[in-house]
Design an enzyme around this catalytic site. Structure first.
Site, PDB file in Angstrom:
ATOM      1  N   ASN A 134       0.779  -1.301  -0.029  1.00 45.70           N
ATOM      2  CA  ASN A 134       0.092  -0.066  -0.111  1.00 45.70           C
ATOM      3  C   ASN A 134       0.984   1.237  -0.084  1.00 45.70           C
ATOM      4  OD1 ASN A 134       0.258   0.858   2.912  1.00 45.70           O
ATOM      5  ND2 ASN A 134      -0.373  -0.931   3.242  1.00 45.70           N
ATOM      6  N   LYS A 172       8.527 -17.765  -9.640  1.00 45.90           N
ATOM      7  CA  LYS A 172       7.741 -16.771 -10.303  1.00 45.90           C
ATOM      8  C   LYS A 172       6.581 -17.120 -11.105  1.00 45.90           C
ATOM      9  CE  LYS A 172       8.369 -13.021 -13.654  1.00 45.90           C
ATOM     10  NZ  LYS A 172       9.267 -12.337 -14.638  1.00 45.90           N
ATOM     11  N   ASP A 177      -5.428  -9.034  12.977  1.00 45.84           N
ATOM     12  CA  ASP A 177      -5.512  -7.798  13.303  1.00 45.84           C
ATOM     13  C   ASP A 177      -4.807  -7.605  14.428  1.00 45.84           C
ATOM     14  OD1 ASP A 177      -7.599  -5.331  12.861  1.00 45.84           O
ATOM     15  OD2 ASP A 177      -6.443  -5.148  14.677  1.00 45.84           O
ATOM     16  N   LYS A 196     -12.271  -2.860  17.798  1.00 43.52           N
ATOM     17  CA  LYS A 196     -10.979  -3.282  18.290  1.00 43.52           C
ATOM     18  C   LYS A 196     -10.351  -2.937  19.718  1.00 43.52           C
ATOM     19  CE  LYS A 196      -9.322  -2.250  13.621  1.00 43.52           C
ATOM     20  NZ  LYS A 196      -8.113  -2.976  12.716  1.00 43.52           N
TER      21      LYS A 196
END
Ligand code: PMT
Length: 401
Positions: A209, A289, A307, A342
């Site tokens: 990200n 690969k 998490d 959470k």
């Protein structure tokens, strides 16, 4: 903010802004700092040694070849004495010499010989400031953890208008004072996660990200400035460890980050999860690969990652938990949802996407806790992190009272 008994070494290099550094010595001493001044040969063309001597109340050093002072290795003594080194003004030449590690005058030698954090207040003509050579030297210094304060934009001594004015003495004094923090986290162990996670698909590809790590690294630095013993768990980023951070653990995947965070949090008082942890990973990592199958789509099956925050809050004894929420829309509702789901003590929400949050130099946050919220308006990530840390310290103390 007090600077009582803080030991500041002020390096003055050759530029007309050296006259402002006389005022800077007064401003630093007003707050209780001890100031010793080292001038380059160029600086002495702009301001006299006697001026800095009178204002600092200390002998001023100008040469590496002062036989009396160097009989007792004076430059090493000065390098060890300093808690902070501030070069103000930092001319283009001083910046270049520091970037390239020169050691042929007293100031440059001191900067190499000292473990004290180094601060530069650049001052030069706007054309010089914009020159790629100057910017490349600054990038080198920043990458080594050197702090660059300013410059400001405006009218210059040469008549030009633009960037390159040295910050005002009170601004430099406040930046130095903030660098010592107020000890709000003194004696506490703080763990900070930062950056992205990379989830490997095969030996050459991964899912990642856009997190650069800047926000988390700024939080780690601010916590260290506030007196905490900081462990930084960093995803794959290319940032230097911030000054004052006690330990750094580099990881790649969410599973590795979870293991490192759980281990460090066994003895932590506060955990700040600024990392952008991947929610999913490829269910299987190919050993070789993957080859392109012409004309066919490739379907990847993703498995859910653990998490980290939720696994911490499930522990019977866990640190004060601060999460981040990166949202593109409905920021408040999603952030409050994560706070509850959470099991967090506080969440710092930021709007991301469209040039906000990720990768940028500045950011804005809204903090939420069970019965309150606070907006921290857009500013540089270093300053924003200091404000966040001040609030975390206050809420941590309230929770333990
Ligand atoms: O790194 P920069 O380029 O400076 O950008 C900063 C930032 C935008 C990455 C940062 O400010 C930020 O928002 N970090 C959290 C990003 C994120 O993953 O948010 P989230 O809403 O998906 O996750 C919520 C919280 O749960 C976060 O504290 C995250 O660390 C944590 N989490 C998420 C997934 C997971 N598997 N485990 C977790 O602990």
């Amino acid at each position: 903010m007090s600077l009582a008994n803080r030991r500041i070494l002020l390096g003055v290099s050759g530029g007309i802004a050296a006259y402002k550094s006389c005022e800077l010595v007064r401003r630093l001493r007003e707050r209780g700092a001890e100031v010793r001044v080292v001038m380059t040969a160029g600086a002495t063309h702009f301001v006299g040694v006697a001026t800095f001597q009178a204002l600092s109340g200390q002998p001023v050093r100008t040469s590496l070849w002062d036989e009396q002072a160097e009989a007792a290795m004076g430059h090493i003594e000065l390098a060890r004495w300093a808690e902070r080194i501030l070069v103000a003004p930092a001319s283009a030449d001083a910046i270049a010499r520091l970037a390239h590690g020169h050691a042929d005058d007293l100031l440059a030698t001191l900067c190499l010989a000292s473990a004290a954090p180094l601060y530069l207040a650049p001052a030069m003509n706007q054309q010089m400031w914009a020159h790629p050579a100057v910017q490349a030297n600054l990038a080198t210094l920043r990458a080594r953890g050197v702090h660059v304060l300013g410059p400001a934009a405006g009218e210059q001594a040469c008549g030009d208008v633009g960037s390159g004015r040295m910050l005002e003495p009170h601004e430099l004094r406040d930046a130095l004072a903030a660098s010592f923090g107020d000890g709000a986290l003194a004696g506490l162990d703080v763990v900070v996660s930062a950056g992205p996670t990379f989830e490997d698909i095969d030996p050459v590809r991964f899912i990642g990200n856009r997190s650069s790590g800047k926000m988390g690294f700024a939080v780690a630095q601010a916590a260290a400035e506030a007196g905490a013993r900081v462990t930084l768990v960093a995803g794959p980023v290319s940032l230097p460890t911030p000054p004052g951070v006690a330990a750094r653990v580099d990881v790649r995947s969410a599973a590795q980050m979870q293991a490192a965070v759980l281990d460090a949090c066994a003895r932590a008082d506060i955990y700040v999860g600024a990392a952008a942890v991947g929610d999913y990973r490829p269910a299987e990592v190919a050993e070789r690969k993957l080859k392109k199958q012409a004309g066919a789509d490739l379907v990847l099956q993703l498995a859910e990652n653990p998490d980290i925050l939720a696994s911490l809050s499930a522990r019977p004894r866990h640190p004060f938990l601060v999460g981040f929420a990166a949202e593109t829309h409905d920021v408040a509702a999603y952030a409050r949802g994560k706070l509850a789901r959470k099991g967090l003590d506080m969440i710092a929400a930021n709007q991301v996407g469209g040039g906000l949050g990720f990768e940028t130099a500045d950011n804005a946050l809204t903090l939420y806790w069970a019965d309150g919220e606070l907006e921290l308006p857009r500013t540089g990530k270093a300053e924003l992190a200091r404000q966040l840390v001040a609030e975390v310290a206050a809420r941590y103390k309230a929770s333990r009272a």
